[in-house]
Design a protein around this motif. Structure first.
Motif, PDB file in Angstrom:
ATOM      1  N   ARG A 157       0.847  -1.199   0.000  1.00 41.94           N
ATOM      2  CA  ARG A 157       0.000   0.000   0.000  1.00 41.94           C
ATOM      3  C   ARG A 157       0.883   1.250   0.000  1.00 41.94           C
ATOM      4  O   ARG A 157       1.995   1.233   0.524  1.00 41.94           O
ATOM      5  N   SER A 162       3.786   0.564   3.025  1.00 37.73           N
ATOM      6  CA  SER A 162       3.548  -0.545   3.954  1.00 37.73           C
ATOM      7  C   SER A 162       3.281  -1.811   3.162  1.00 37.73           C
ATOM      8  O   SER A 162       2.964  -1.753   1.967  1.00 37.73           O
ATOM      9  N   ARG A 182      -2.823   4.597   1.735  1.00 38.30           N
ATOM     10  CA  ARG A 182      -3.451   3.314   2.014  1.00 38.30           C
ATOM     11  C   ARG A 182      -4.088   2.686   0.777  1.00 38.30           C
ATOM     12  O   ARG A 182      -4.880   1.751   0.881  1.00 38.30           O
TER      13      ARG A 182
END
Length: 703
Positions: free
Chosen positions: A24, A66, A28
């Motif tokens: 991500r 992430s 996000r």
């Protein structure tokens, strides 16, 4: 740009079981989805030294902020979950095929009380049986028109059907017996559904049963002297045969298979699929995609299988899928396909016979589709203009580079070193301006030195042409203390030595220019005929195939000639980074940039032109013969000599009188042949190292 080490999970956190992982970004959003047999090993590969990663992978991990994963029980579950997430999140760094056109299907709406046959496009609907895709909607309508004689299934819309039921009068097709008219109760819903299912069976390839049944009924009607009914059955059988003839038999009867082929370059890929049902090609489909992730042919095939069969069930997944390369985890993909079909699916590469021949046809279609896609993209004027503007902006040019020249060096392990120059004007290839060079300044392999030599030679000739036409500005007065031009410089062009006076000729001597009959790296005088000469026009941009060293060599060659108004950049193979002189960091164009696409196309064309010349030169050297140096001896007479004597060795041993016996060979030519062969020492004889025996020379293949 994120540092991957900032979100790298510790190895102990990642399980070593099968699963699916998601990267991500800082907002996000899911930017990449992948699957793995072992999550720990696969995810750890993304967090190695950035220099060791593929450029596209490097871009992905530096864009991400992430990573997370989901553990599953089996590799088949991982495959299914990967497909589901790609469809749900539409990640920007995953390969996604897009149809190069909206293909029409022949559809039978078995989910309705009275199934309808129609042409359908777009997303598939549940409960509808599809056949195809077809290249054209009219091909479907022709097939349906022939088959309605035997299978009079409803084809009307819901509005027409309801209106006929309300009025009690069928439409025209009902009156001419091309519809069983369930709207007015001529057949029951069960009878009409049976007709629709028979129609589907025939379209699925089970054709022999129906034709044999019609022919049997026809013979029975004739025996019973019901000739009108027999004639109608005969016409029905002929209609079905004509419908079958619209798709040629390519494989053995009852073969159900999909054949998938891939054509690709470094940035894009085209995929073609032939749907074979009952041994006949029932449909063809094409996809194109950007290679936004580091993926090879097997990866492209796996993505194609996921997107092609991800929503299919039952017979829509064929018994056999033929591919150009097997996916990395063939067993898991095969099991996934089998689960969707409900029975075993063979996933393999065809090795021989009709299936291999048909795969070659599918591959040709894929290559043609990729070429057509690139041609359409390159031929659009607006797109080309945008590409040139993007290049000018990225490289800091004052104007768009309307003329771009690209150079590439090619050799085989240091032998037959050659170079190519390709020209693009206004974003289109100008093949009449292409040039080829032989590297003569040194021996061996040195791409940087070769690039310096080629750029220097090309622009020396450009300056010579400017001097000939009077466009070159006179140099400034020499500095105090200077006694004349620099050593070796006899003209006004920096770095170029002008030709000296020719005996018996008065007046200025024309500058040496290239002629159409001479190789591109040879120059000779030529009268001015008013036409533009080779190398007469300067480019606004020089592109070299390579990175910083090649760019520096090209810029140094231009500086040595005093040329400072031509921009230089480099584009390295398999990288999407543009290098500029004296810059430590590359210019990174956006992946979707038309400017990057144009530079890549120019680079690939230069590479193709160079390697073609290098191969031809090498082949000519391999085929060389001492007879090539005999003046006036053409190919026909060389072959006649070899045929008469059997080999060059025996020809070398022949006398002049014996050579004269060959038809077409006079004494003067025979003397030239004997002299050429005498001056060429034969190669040392081969020795059998086991026995010490000297093996006889046999050069009969030389020509």
């Amino acid at each position: 740009m994120a540092d991957p080490s900032s979100y790298r999970p510790s190895p102990g956190q990642i399980p070593d079981s099968p699963g699916v992982y998601k990267f991500r970004d800082e907002h996000r959003r899911v930017i990449y989805v992948g699957k793995a047999k072992n999550l720990r090993q696969r995810v750890a590969n993304y967090f190695q030294d950035l220099a060791n990663l593929h450029p596209r992978t490097r871009t992905m991990v530096t864009t991400a902020a992430s990573v997370e994963w989901t553990v599953v029980s089996t590799e088949v579950e991982a495959l299914q979950l990967e497909y589901t997430w790609i469809k749900e999140f539409d990640p920007r760094f995953n390969v996604k095929y897009r149809d190069d056109k909206s293909y029409p299907y022949l559809a039978v709406t078995l989910n309705e009380e009275f199934p309808r046959v129609q042409v359908m496009r777009g997303a598939k609907k549940k409960g509808v049986r599809y056949f195809g895709p077809y290249g054209h909607a009219w091909a479907i309508r022709e097939t349906v028109d022939l088959m309605l004689r035997v299978f009079p299934v409803r084809t009307c819309s819901a509005g027409v059907f309801k209106n006929a039921a309300r009025t009690g009068r069928p439409c025209l097709l009902g009156y001419i017996d091309k519809c069983s008219a369930p709207c007015v109760g001529r057949v029951t819903p069960e009878e009409h559904r049976e007709l629709a299912e028979d129609f589907c069976d025939f379209m699925a390839g089970r054709t022999g049963t129906y034709i044999r049944r019609l022919e049997k009924d026809m013979m029975q009607a004739a025996e019973e002297m019901e000739y009108e009914r027999a004639a109608r059955l005969r016409d029905d059988a002929e209609a079905l045969k004509r419908a079958m003839e619209k798709s040629a038999v390519v494989l053995a009867d009852a073969t159900d298979a999909d054949l998938i082929a891939v054509a690709e370059d470094e940035l894009e890929a085209a995929l073609q699929i032939f749907h074979v049902r009952g041994g006949r090609v029932r449909g063809q489909r094409g996809w194109v995609t950007d290679k936004v992730e580091a993926v090879d042919t097997s990866g492209l095939v796996e993505h194609a299988l996921q997107q092609l069969y991800g929503e299919e069930r039952g017979d829509a997944v064929p018994k056999e899928v033929l591919v150009p390369a097997l996916p990395e985890d063939t067993e898991a993909v095969s099991q996934w396909l089998a689960e969707r079909r409900g029975s075993q699916v063979s996933l393999r590469i065809p090795q021989r016979g009709d299936k291999k021949d048909l795969m070659a046809t599918v591959q040709r279609n894929a290559q043609q589709a990729l070429g057509l896609h690139k041609t359409k993209r390159a031929s659009d004027l607006t797109t080309r203009s945008r590409a040139l503007e993007e290049i000018a902006e990225a490289l800091g040019l004052d104007t768009a580079p309307l003329r771009i020249e690209c150079y590439d060096i090619s050799h085989l392990q240091g032998d037959d070193v050659v170079a190519s120059m390709v020209v693009f004007e206004d974003g289109l290839a100008r093949k009449s301006e292409y040039r080829r060079f032989q590297i003569r300044g040194f021996e061996g392999q040195d791409d940087v030195r070769s690039m310096h030599e080629v750029i220097g030679r090309r622009f020396k000739r450009y300056l010579q042409e400017k001097e000939r036409t009077g466009e070159w500005e006179e140099p400034q007065e020499p500095a105090p203390g200077a006694t004349g031009p620099a050593p070796g410089a006899t003209g006004s062009v920096p770095g170029v030595t002008a030709p000296g006076p020719t005996p018996g000729v008065t007046g200025p001597v024309p500058a040496p220019v290239l002629t159409a009959a001479s190789p591109a790296d040879e120059i000779e005088p030529r009268e001015d005929d008013g036409r533009p000469k080779r190398f007469a026009y300067p480019p606004q941009l020089v592109v070299v195939d390579g990175g910083q060293p090649q760019v520096a060599a090209a810029k140094r060659a231009l500086d040595e000639l005093g040329i400072d108004d031509i921009a230089v950049c480099g584009l390295a193979k398999r990288l999407e980074e543009v290098w500029l002189p004296d810059d430590d960091d590359p210019v990174v164009l956006p992946r979707s940039s038309e400017g990057l696409y144009l530079l890549q196309r120019v680079r690939d064309e230069a590479h193709r032109f160079a390697i073609t010349y290098q191969r031809a030169k090498r082949a000519k050297r391999i085929r060389s013969s001492p007879l090539d140096d005999v003046a006036g001896l053409g190919e026909t007479r060389k072959q006649a000599l070899i045929k008469h004597f059997g080999s060059v060795k025996k020809l070398r041993q022949a006398t002049i009188e014996e050579i004269c016996e060959v038809p077409g060979i006079g004494r003067r030519t025979a003397e030239s042949v004997a002299a050429a062969l005498a001056s060429t020492a034969p190669a040392a004889p081969a020795v059998n190292t086991a026995t010490g025996e000297i093996m006889e020379e046999d050069d009969g293949g030389a020509s």
